[in-house]
Design a protein around this motif. Structure first.
Motif, PDB file in Angstrom:
ATOM      1  N   HIS A 176      -1.027 -10.114   1.111  1.00 35.91           N
ATOM      2  CA  HIS A 176      -2.462  -9.505   1.140  1.00 35.91           C
ATOM      3  C   HIS A 176      -3.612 -10.753   0.996  1.00 35.91           C
ATOM      4  CE1 HIS A 176      -1.605  -5.283   1.252  1.00 35.91           C
ATOM      5  NE2 HIS A 176      -0.673  -5.620   0.302  1.00 35.91           N
ATOM      6  N   THR A 177      -4.889 -10.693   1.271  1.00 33.15           N
ATOM      7  CA  THR A 177      -5.802 -11.614   0.987  1.00 33.15           C
ATOM      8  C   THR A 177      -6.991 -10.774   0.099  1.00 33.15           C
ATOM      9  OG1 THR A 177      -7.209 -11.226   2.894  1.00 33.15           O
ATOM     10  CG2 THR A 177      -5.236 -12.946   3.141  1.00 33.15           C
TER      11      THR A 177
ATOM     12  N   LYS B  48     -11.021 -11.233   0.620  1.00 30.79           N
ATOM     13  CA  LYS B  48     -12.045 -11.921   1.398  1.00 30.79           C
ATOM     14  C   LYS B  48     -13.579 -11.314   1.128  1.00 30.79           C
ATOM     15  CE  LYS B  48      -9.581 -14.776   3.841  1.00 30.79           C
ATOM     16  NZ  LYS B  48      -9.567 -16.068   3.519  1.00 30.79           N
TER      17      LYS B  48
ATOM     18  N   THR C 158     -17.010 -10.120   1.560  1.00 35.45           N
ATOM     19  CA  THR C 158     -18.044  -9.769   2.899  1.00 35.45           C
ATOM     20  C   THR C 158     -19.428 -10.292   2.440  1.00 35.45           C
ATOM     21  OG1 THR C 158     -17.133  -7.653   2.737  1.00 35.45           O
ATOM     22  CG2 THR C 158     -19.012  -7.595   3.922  1.00 35.45           C
TER      23      THR C 158
ATOM     24  N   TYR D 279     -15.588  -6.748  -0.941  1.00 36.36           N
ATOM     25  CA  TYR D 279     -14.545  -7.407  -0.528  1.00 36.36           C
ATOM     26  C   TYR D 279     -13.440  -6.600   0.048  1.00 36.36           C
ATOM     27  CZ  TYR D 279     -12.156  -6.247  -4.942  1.00 36.36           C
ATOM     28  OH  TYR D 279     -11.298  -5.498  -6.162  1.00 36.36           O
ATOM     29  N   TYR D 280     -12.406  -7.182   0.862  1.00 35.71           N
ATOM     30  CA  TYR D 280     -11.408  -6.624   1.747  1.00 35.71           C
ATOM     31  C   TYR D 280     -10.363  -7.562   1.953  1.00 35.71           C
ATOM     32  CZ  TYR D 280     -13.177  -9.287   5.679  1.00 35.71           C
ATOM     33  OH  TYR D 280     -13.432 -10.489   6.195  1.00 35.71           O
ATOM     34  N   CYS D 281      -9.202  -6.914   2.357  1.00 39.21           N
ATOM     35  CA  CYS D 281      -8.084  -7.628   2.730  1.00 39.21           C
ATOM     36  C   CYS D 281      -8.141  -8.113   4.264  1.00 39.21           C
ATOM     37  CB  CYS D 281      -6.736  -7.038   2.384  1.00 39.21           C
ATOM     38  SG  CYS D 281      -5.202  -7.647   2.954  1.00 39.21           S
ATOM     39  N   SER D 282      -8.224  -9.260   4.559  1.00 41.24           N
ATOM     40  CA  SER D 282      -8.348  -9.649   6.082  1.00 41.24           C
ATOM     41  C   SER D 282      -6.955  -9.196   6.841  1.00 41.24           C
ATOM     42  CB  SER D 282      -8.643 -11.195   6.226  1.00 41.24           C
ATOM     43  OG  SER D 282      -7.415 -11.619   5.578  1.00 41.24           O
TER      44      SER D 282
ATOM     45  N   HIS E 204      -5.384  -6.470   6.115  1.00 42.71           N
ATOM     46  CA  HIS E 204      -5.269  -4.838   6.346  1.00 42.71           C
ATOM     47  C   HIS E 204      -6.926  -4.535   5.911  1.00 42.71           C
ATOM     48  CE1 HIS E 204      -1.148  -6.101   4.559  1.00 42.71           C
ATOM     49  NE2 HIS E 204      -0.864  -5.303   5.528  1.00 42.71           N
ATOM     50  N   PRO E 205      -7.599  -4.611   6.830  1.00 40.22           N
ATOM     51  CA  PRO E 205      -9.158  -4.206   6.529  1.00 40.22           C
ATOM     52  C   PRO E 205      -9.532  -3.090   5.976  1.00 40.22           C
ATOM     53  CG  PRO E 205      -8.631  -5.468   8.932  1.00 40.22           C
ATOM     54  CD  PRO E 205      -7.290  -5.050   8.388  1.00 40.22           C
ATOM     55  N   SER E 206      -8.575  -1.990   5.970  1.00 42.17           N
ATOM     56  CA  SER E 206      -8.980  -0.787   5.418  1.00 42.17           C
ATOM     57  C   SER E 206      -8.899  -0.978   3.902  1.00 42.17           C
ATOM     58  CB  SER E 206      -8.165   0.250   5.800  1.00 42.17           C
ATOM     59  OG  SER E 206      -6.648   0.039   5.654  1.00 42.17           O
TER      60      SER E 206
ATOM     61  N   ARG F  57     -10.214  -2.151   0.641  1.00 41.16           N
ATOM     62  CA  ARG F  57     -11.568  -2.631   0.224  1.00 41.16           C
ATOM     63  C   ARG F  57     -11.653  -2.364  -1.308  1.00 41.16           C
ATOM     64  NH1 ARG F  57     -15.043  -4.024   4.217  1.00 41.16           N
ATOM     65  NH2 ARG F  57     -14.362  -3.515   6.224  1.00 41.16           N
TER      66      ARG F  57
END
Length: 145
Positions: A96-97, A99, A101, A128-131, A133-135, A137
């Motif tokens: 995961h990451t 990131k 926003t 922020y979110y996981c690049s 798995h963009p869902s 947050r």
């Protein structure tokens, strides 16, 4: 008689296993190459991005922990004071990451057990979110202390 004298002479000259004080053989010492220590390669320091804290926080600046588990951030919203650090730790078997926003903070890909820390110095709400798995947050709310 000549044969007997030759035999006695041969026996007298033969080594009988005992050494006389002057009979010691001095070993020849071979020159030894001096051990050369190789210099360690110079390391280029990794400079942190503003707010990023490399490595693990020390006791003076305890981090607020967010777990990455079951493909979600837990807790998904936290409130901290300015000057506090958030540490995200991946507990999932997949990478995961983290990131931000519209901000400059962001982690590399974190394998299971990997962590990323960021020091928040300005008040505000940071989404922020996981690049990967963009869902996934989350939000960090930073209040002035």
């Amino acid at each position: 008689m000549l044969v007997l004298c030759s035999v006695f002479l041969a026996i007298g000259c033969a080594d009988n296993g005992t050494e006389e004080p002057g009979d010691a053989v001095t070993p020849v010492e071979e020159p030894v190459e001096p051990v050369r220590e190789e210099a360690a390669p110079e390391e280029t320091p990794i400079l942190p991005v503003q707010g990023e804290i490399p490595g693990i926080s020390d006791d003076e600046s305890e981090a607020v922990d967010v777990s990455i588990v079951n493909s979600s951030f837990s807790p998904d919203t936290i409130t901290i004071s300015t000057g506090q650090t958030v540490r995200w730790t991946n507990m999932d078997p997949e990478a995961h990451t983290v990131k931000g926003t519209g901000t400059s903070f962001g982690s590399p890909s974190l394998a299971q057990g990997g962590s990323y820390e960021f020091l928040f110095t300005d008040p505000g709400a940071y989404e922020y979110y996981c690049s990967i798995h963009p869902s996934m947050r989350g939000t960090v709310v930073v209040v002035e202390e």
